[in-house]
Design an enzyme around this catalytic site. Structure first.
Site, short mmCIF file in Angstrom:
data_model
loop_
_atom_site.label_atom_id
_atom_site.label_comp_id
_atom_site.label_asym_id
_atom_site.label_seq_id
_atom_site.Cartn_x
_atom_site.Cartn_y
_atom_site.Cartn_z
N SER A 108 37.24 42.05 39.15
CA SER A 108 36.83 41.16 38.07
C SER A 108 36.12 39.91 38.58
CB SER A 108 38.06 40.76 37.25
OG SER A 108 39.04 40.13 38.06
N THR A 109 36.47 39.42 39.77
CA THR A 109 35.82 38.22 40.29
C THR A 109 34.39 38.48 40.72
OG1 THR A 109 38.00 37.62 41.14
CG2 THR A 109 36.16 36.26 41.83
N ASP A 165 33.41 40.23 48.18
CA ASP A 165 34.37 41.12 47.52
C ASP A 165 35.61 40.32 47.15
OD1 ASP A 165 35.45 43.41 46.46
OD2 ASP A 165 35.33 44.60 48.30
N ASP A 186 43.43 41.70 46.20
CA ASP A 186 44.66 41.68 45.41
C ASP A 186 45.63 40.62 45.92
OD1 ASP A 186 43.93 43.92 43.72
OD2 ASP A 186 44.22 45.17 45.49
N LYS A 205 43.86 45.09 49.50
CA LYS A 205 42.82 45.52 48.56
C LYS A 205 43.09 46.96 48.17
CE LYS A 205 38.56 44.53 49.44
NZ LYS A 205 38.34 44.09 48.04
N GLY A 206 42.53 47.36 47.05
CA GLY A 206 42.69 48.75 46.61
C GLY A 206 43.34 48.89 45.25
N GLY A 207 43.59 47.76 44.56
CA GLY A 207 44.16 47.85 43.23
C GLY A 207 43.28 48.61 42.26
N GLY A 208 41.98 48.62 42.56
CA GLY A 208 41.04 49.38 41.74
C GLY A 208 40.69 50.74 42.32
N GLU A 229 35.22 49.89 49.94
CA GLU A 229 35.23 48.45 50.16
C GLU A 229 35.32 48.12 51.65
OE1 GLU A 229 37.32 47.18 45.91
OE2 GLU A 229 38.53 47.34 47.73
#
Length: 287
Positions: A48-49, A105, A108, A118-121, A127
């Site tokens: 989202s950012t 980038d 999380d 990272k990797g919540g999405g 990435e």
């Protein structure tokens, strides 16, 4: 970073607005500080950012961006790049021996040493490829992602991308390593089965106790973080996880940054946090 008592009293709608404003402030400051007009290859991450990162880049106008190519980490960032009228390119088209000038980038969770979860999405592999293909990786997030140790605020666990056939065995090994209730990430609501990544793999989310930093051992005088009693240091856990057969990639970004190695740095050189009061806090290894 959890909200204070006074912040929690703010109406939810206002809280949401503050969070979005904080993300925008951090994104614009990061772009201002790290996007040089002479750059030609820019990595764009997911989350989202990053929406505001692309907004900030596009706001510079074609006089700055027309000679730039933008490399996405996944479908979301690909759509953002195209919608902003920026030139889309793909990381597999990056010429041999060349690097991205910079990659932006989100994360999380970010700890005191700029290690990331990272990797919540579910885009962690792409990435990491884009981040490690850049001379410098810059993280942009909001105040909720700032944490003294990974696993303090982000309780969902470390995302691990795995071969589906290996998932049961990987779960068993994670439990033996001290992970608390690791599980295969389910698909969308109403859809049976596991979430499937862009690579056709599954994601396991593996919660661990908050991960130690190197300074934790030096301050205590006790060597810690090697997995005894489920206590791990970031680097030791990352090294152990990636060696499990069936694991393709992990959502720990750790080790060196782009100032310490010529290529392949996983950690950001700087992380920008939009704070609840509208200011921007910067954690950096620059200078």
């Amino acid at each position: 970073m959890a909200m204070s008592t006074s912040e929690s009293a703010i109406p939810l709608e206002q809280q949401a607005r503050l969070v979005e404003e904080s993300k925008r402030s951090a994104a614009y400051q990061a772009v201002k500080d790290h996007l040089v007009a002479s750059y030609t290859r820019i990595g764009i991450g997911s989350g989202s950012t990053v929406v505001y990162v692309v907004e900030a880049i596009a706001a510079l106008g074609p006089g700055v961006t027309s000679n730039m190519k933008f490399y996405p980490t996944g479908a979301q960032s690909e759509e953002l790049i195209e919608a902003a009228g920026l030139t889309l390119q793909f990381i597999n088209k990056l010429p041999a021996g060349q690097l991205l000038d910079v990659a932006f980038d989100g994360a999380d969770e970010v700890d005191d040493d700029l290690n990331l979860i990272k990797g919540g999405g579910a885009c962690l592999w792409q990435e990491k490829i884009v981040a490690t293909s850049a001379k410098r990786f810059v993280c942009v997030a909001d105040f909720r992602k700032l944490s003294p140790r990974l696993g303090t605020n982000w309780k969902k666990g470390i995302p691990i991308e795995v071969l589906p056939m290996a998932a049961p065995r990987v779960l068993d090994e994670l439990k033996q390593m001290g992970s608390h209730n690791p599980r295969i990430r389910p698909g969308l609501p109403g859809k049976a089965g596991a979430i499937v990544t862009d690579n056709g793999l599954w994601i396991i989310d593996a919660p661990f106790m908050p991960l130690h930093l190197l300074k934790d051992s030096s301050e205590s005088g006790i060597q810690a973080g090697n997995g005894d009693n489920g206590v791990w240091a970031v680097d030791a856990l990352a090294d152990r996880l990636i060696k499990i057969p069936g694991v393709a990639e992990i959502g720990l970004f750790y080790g060196k940054n782009g100032l310490q190695v010529e290529s392949g740095g996983q950690k950001p050189v700087a992380a920008y946090f939009g704070m609840a009061d509208g200011t921007v806090e910067v954690k950096s290894d620059i200078g």
